[in-house]
Design a protein around this motif. Structure first.
Motif, PDB file in Angstrom:
ATOM      1  N   ARG A 105     -11.805 -10.556 -58.384  1.00  0.00           N
ATOM      2  CA  ARG A 105     -11.799 -10.607 -59.845  1.00  0.00           C
ATOM      3  C   ARG A 105     -12.653 -11.788 -60.281  1.00  0.00           C
ATOM      4  O   ARG A 105     -12.430 -12.907 -59.847  1.00  0.00           O
ATOM      5  CB  ARG A 105     -10.360 -10.766 -60.327  1.00  0.00           C
ATOM      6  CG  ARG A 105     -10.186 -10.607 -61.782  1.00  0.00           C
ATOM      7  CD  ARG A 105      -8.692 -10.500 -62.121  1.00  0.00           C
ATOM      8  NE  ARG A 105      -8.538 -10.075 -63.473  1.00  0.00           N
ATOM      9  CZ  ARG A 105      -8.648 -10.889 -64.513  1.00  0.00           C
ATOM     10  NH1 ARG A 105      -8.882 -12.148 -64.334  1.00  0.00           N
ATOM     11  NH2 ARG A 105      -8.529 -10.424 -65.738  1.00  0.00           N
ATOM     12  N   ASP A 106     -13.630 -11.548 -61.112  1.00  0.00           N
ATOM     13  CA  ASP A 106     -14.537 -12.596 -61.594  1.00  0.00           C
ATOM     14  C   ASP A 106     -15.148 -13.395 -60.434  1.00  0.00           C
ATOM     15  O   ASP A 106     -15.262 -14.621 -60.499  1.00  0.00           O
ATOM     16  CB  ASP A 106     -13.817 -13.540 -62.561  1.00  0.00           C
ATOM     17  CG  ASP A 106     -13.336 -12.831 -63.817  1.00  0.00           C
ATOM     18  OD1 ASP A 106     -13.981 -11.848 -64.221  1.00  0.00           O
ATOM     19  OD2 ASP A 106     -12.316 -13.255 -64.378  1.00  0.00           O
ATOM     20  N   GLY A 107     -15.481 -12.718 -59.362  1.00  0.00           N
ATOM     21  CA  GLY A 107     -16.125 -13.343 -58.228  1.00  0.00           C
ATOM     22  C   GLY A 107     -15.198 -14.117 -57.293  1.00  0.00           C
ATOM     23  O   GLY A 107     -15.654 -14.700 -56.325  1.00  0.00           O
ATOM     24  N   LEU A 108     -13.894 -14.134 -57.577  1.00  0.00           N
ATOM     25  CA  LEU A 108     -12.924 -14.824 -56.729  1.00  0.00           C
ATOM     26  C   LEU A 108     -12.019 -13.813 -56.050  1.00  0.00           C
ATOM     27  O   LEU A 108     -11.749 -12.742 -56.595  1.00  0.00           O
ATOM     28  CB  LEU A 108     -12.069 -15.791 -57.560  1.00  0.00           C
ATOM     29  CG  LEU A 108     -12.819 -16.932 -58.251  1.00  0.00           C
ATOM     30  CD1 LEU A 108     -11.877 -17.690 -59.179  1.00  0.00           C
ATOM     31  CD2 LEU A 108     -13.432 -17.869 -57.233  1.00  0.00           C
ATOM     32  N   LYS A 109     -11.546 -14.170 -54.860  1.00  0.00           N
ATOM     33  CA  LYS A 109     -10.638 -13.291 -54.120  1.00  0.00           C
ATOM     34  C   LYS A 109      -9.193 -13.695 -54.397  1.00  0.00           C
ATOM     35  O   LYS A 109      -8.869 -14.878 -54.425  1.00  0.00           O
ATOM     36  CB  LYS A 109     -10.925 -13.358 -52.632  1.00  0.00           C
ATOM     37  CG  LYS A 109     -12.266 -12.772 -52.289  1.00  0.00           C
ATOM     38  CD  LYS A 109     -12.487 -12.732 -50.808  1.00  0.00           C
ATOM     39  CE  LYS A 109     -13.913 -12.255 -50.602  1.00  0.00           C
ATOM     40  NZ  LYS A 109     -14.120 -11.483 -49.465  1.00  0.00           N
ATOM     41  N   TYR A 110      -8.360 -12.673 -54.598  1.00  0.00           N
ATOM     42  CA  TYR A 110      -6.945 -12.871 -54.870  1.00  0.00           C
ATOM     43  C   TYR A 110      -6.110 -11.958 -53.982  1.00  0.00           C
ATOM     44  O   TYR A 110      -6.570 -10.899 -53.564  1.00  0.00           O
ATOM     45  CB  TYR A 110      -6.607 -12.532 -56.327  1.00  0.00           C
ATOM     46  CG  TYR A 110      -7.216 -13.464 -57.333  1.00  0.00           C
ATOM     47  CD1 TYR A 110      -6.545 -14.606 -57.749  1.00  0.00           C
ATOM     48  CD2 TYR A 110      -8.466 -13.200 -57.879  1.00  0.00           C
ATOM     49  CE1 TYR A 110      -7.095 -15.457 -58.687  1.00  0.00           C
ATOM     50  CE2 TYR A 110      -9.023 -14.048 -58.815  1.00  0.00           C
ATOM     51  CZ  TYR A 110      -8.343 -15.171 -59.219  1.00  0.00           C
ATOM     52  OH  TYR A 110      -8.893 -16.019 -60.152  1.00  0.00           O
ATOM     53  N   LYS A 111      -4.875 -12.362 -53.759  1.00  0.00           N
ATOM     54  CA  LYS A 111      -3.896 -11.525 -53.079  1.00  0.00           C
ATOM     55  C   LYS A 111      -2.794 -11.219 -54.091  1.00  0.00           C
ATOM     56  O   LYS A 111      -2.354 -12.105 -54.824  1.00  0.00           O
ATOM     57  CB  LYS A 111      -3.314 -12.282 -51.879  1.00  0.00           C
ATOM     58  CG  LYS A 111      -2.250 -11.496 -51.128  1.00  0.00           C
ATOM     59  CD  LYS A 111      -1.756 -12.267 -49.920  1.00  0.00           C
ATOM     60  CE  LYS A 111      -0.621 -13.148 -50.362  1.00  0.00           C
ATOM     61  NZ  LYS A 111       0.065 -13.840 -49.281  1.00  0.00           N
ATOM     62  N   ILE A 112      -2.352  -9.974 -54.139  1.00  0.00           N
ATOM     63  CA  ILE A 112      -1.249  -9.604 -55.026  1.00  0.00           C
ATOM     64  C   ILE A 112       0.050 -10.081 -54.383  1.00  0.00           C
ATOM     65  O   ILE A 112       0.397  -9.659 -53.290  1.00  0.00           O
ATOM     66  CB  ILE A 112      -1.222  -8.087 -55.274  1.00  0.00           C
ATOM     67  CG1 ILE A 112      -2.540  -7.621 -55.906  1.00  0.00           C
ATOM     68  CG2 ILE A 112      -0.023  -7.710 -56.155  1.00  0.00           C
ATOM     69  CD1 ILE A 112      -2.702  -6.114 -56.005  1.00  0.00           C
ATOM     70  N   SER A 113       0.755 -10.995 -55.065  1.00  0.00           N
ATOM     71  CA  SER A 113       1.979 -11.585 -54.522  1.00  0.00           C
ATOM     72  C   SER A 113       3.239 -10.906 -55.032  1.00  0.00           C
ATOM     73  O   SER A 113       4.253 -10.890 -54.348  1.00  0.00           O
ATOM     74  CB  SER A 113       2.053 -13.075 -54.856  1.00  0.00           C
ATOM     75  OG  SER A 113       1.043 -13.771 -54.181  1.00  0.00           O
ATOM     76  N   ALA A 114       3.198 -10.380 -56.248  1.00  0.00           N
ATOM     77  CA  ALA A 114       4.370  -9.704 -56.823  1.00  0.00           C
ATOM     78  C   ALA A 114       3.896  -8.826 -57.974  1.00  0.00           C
ATOM     79  O   ALA A 114       2.840  -9.075 -58.559  1.00  0.00           O
ATOM     80  CB  ALA A 114       5.403 -10.721 -57.310  1.00  0.00           C
ATOM     81  N   TYR A 115       4.722  -7.813 -58.282  1.00  0.00           N
ATOM     82  CA  TYR A 115       4.372  -6.883 -59.347  1.00  0.00           C
ATOM     83  C   TYR A 115       5.653  -6.378 -59.990  1.00  0.00           C
ATOM     84  O   TYR A 115       6.596  -6.020 -59.304  1.00  0.00           O
ATOM     85  CB  TYR A 115       3.559  -5.716 -58.771  1.00  0.00           C
ATOM     86  CG  TYR A 115       3.099  -4.692 -59.784  1.00  0.00           C
ATOM     87  CD1 TYR A 115       2.310  -5.063 -60.867  1.00  0.00           C
ATOM     88  CD2 TYR A 115       3.420  -3.360 -59.647  1.00  0.00           C
ATOM     89  CE1 TYR A 115       1.874  -4.129 -61.787  1.00  0.00           C
ATOM     90  CE2 TYR A 115       2.979  -2.404 -60.556  1.00  0.00           C
ATOM     91  CZ  TYR A 115       2.202  -2.801 -61.626  1.00  0.00           C
ATOM     92  OH  TYR A 115       1.766  -1.875 -62.539  1.00  0.00           O
ATOM     93  N   ASP A 116       5.681  -6.396 -61.312  1.00  0.00           N
ATOM     94  CA  ASP A 116       6.797  -5.838 -62.066  1.00  0.00           C
ATOM     95  C   ASP A 116       6.250  -4.641 -62.830  1.00  0.00           C
ATOM     96  O   ASP A 116       5.560  -4.797 -63.839  1.00  0.00           O
ATOM     97  CB  ASP A 116       7.377  -6.878 -63.029  1.00  0.00           C
ATOM     98  CG  ASP A 116       8.597  -6.388 -63.769  1.00  0.00           C
ATOM     99  OD1 ASP A 116       8.711  -5.160 -64.034  1.00  0.00           O
ATOM    100  OD2 ASP A 116       9.449  -7.221 -64.099  1.00  0.00           O
ATOM    101  N   GLU A 117       6.517  -3.470 -62.295  1.00  0.00           N
ATOM    102  CA  GLU A 117       5.949  -2.251 -62.872  1.00  0.00           C
ATOM    103  C   GLU A 117       6.475  -1.986 -64.278  1.00  0.00           C
ATOM    104  O   GLU A 117       5.735  -1.520 -65.148  1.00  0.00           O
ATOM    105  CB  GLU A 117       6.248  -1.058 -61.969  1.00  0.00           C
ATOM    106  CG  GLU A 117       5.435   0.151 -62.306  1.00  0.00           C
ATOM    107  CD  GLU A 117       5.512   1.232 -61.243  1.00  0.00           C
ATOM    108  OE1 GLU A 117       4.962   2.310 -61.496  1.00  0.00           O
ATOM    109  OE2 GLU A 117       6.117   0.998 -60.187  1.00  0.00           O
TER     110      GLU A 117
END
Length: 108
Positions: A8-20
């Motif tokens: 995202r915007d040239g940076l790497k991220y890991k999804i840590s949590a999600y509230d659907e």
């Protein structure tokens, strides 16, 4: 979806949590072996490998810092951990602190 890496915007991220239900997604910046800064996506949706969101808030606080505060909780439930996080980071909303608590529980 948890643990997946996105760019995202040239940076790497890991999804840590999600509230659907609330459509909140917690992202951890992946720079190297260190724990990266935490961001939250609002109205987040993950479809076919793509994440979309209407808004992003970056806290410039590392996951390690959040987790060190979470460790101070005597009760290991989401509400208690979230409350302990808010003692130090009181400007961060309860739903986002709850996501951080979920990430903490799943990773410890």
């Amino acid at each position: 979806m948890i643990g997946k890496q996105i760019t995202r915007d040239g940076l790497k991220y890991k999804i840590s949590a999600y509230d659907e239900d609330k459509k909140l997604m917690l992202l951890e910046e992946v720079t190297d072996d260190e724990n990266g800064d935490i961001s939250c996506l609002f109205d987040a949706e993950y479809k076919e490998g793509t994440v979309s969101a209407s808004k992003c808030e970056s806290y410039f606080i590392s996951k390690r810092s959040f987790f060190e505060q979470a460790e101070k909780s005597t009760d290991k439930c989401i509400e208690s951990i979230s409350s302990k996080i808010r003692e130090k980071y009181y400007r961060i909303s309860i739903p986002i602190c709850n996501l951080i608590a979920k990430a903490y529980i799943s990773e410890t």
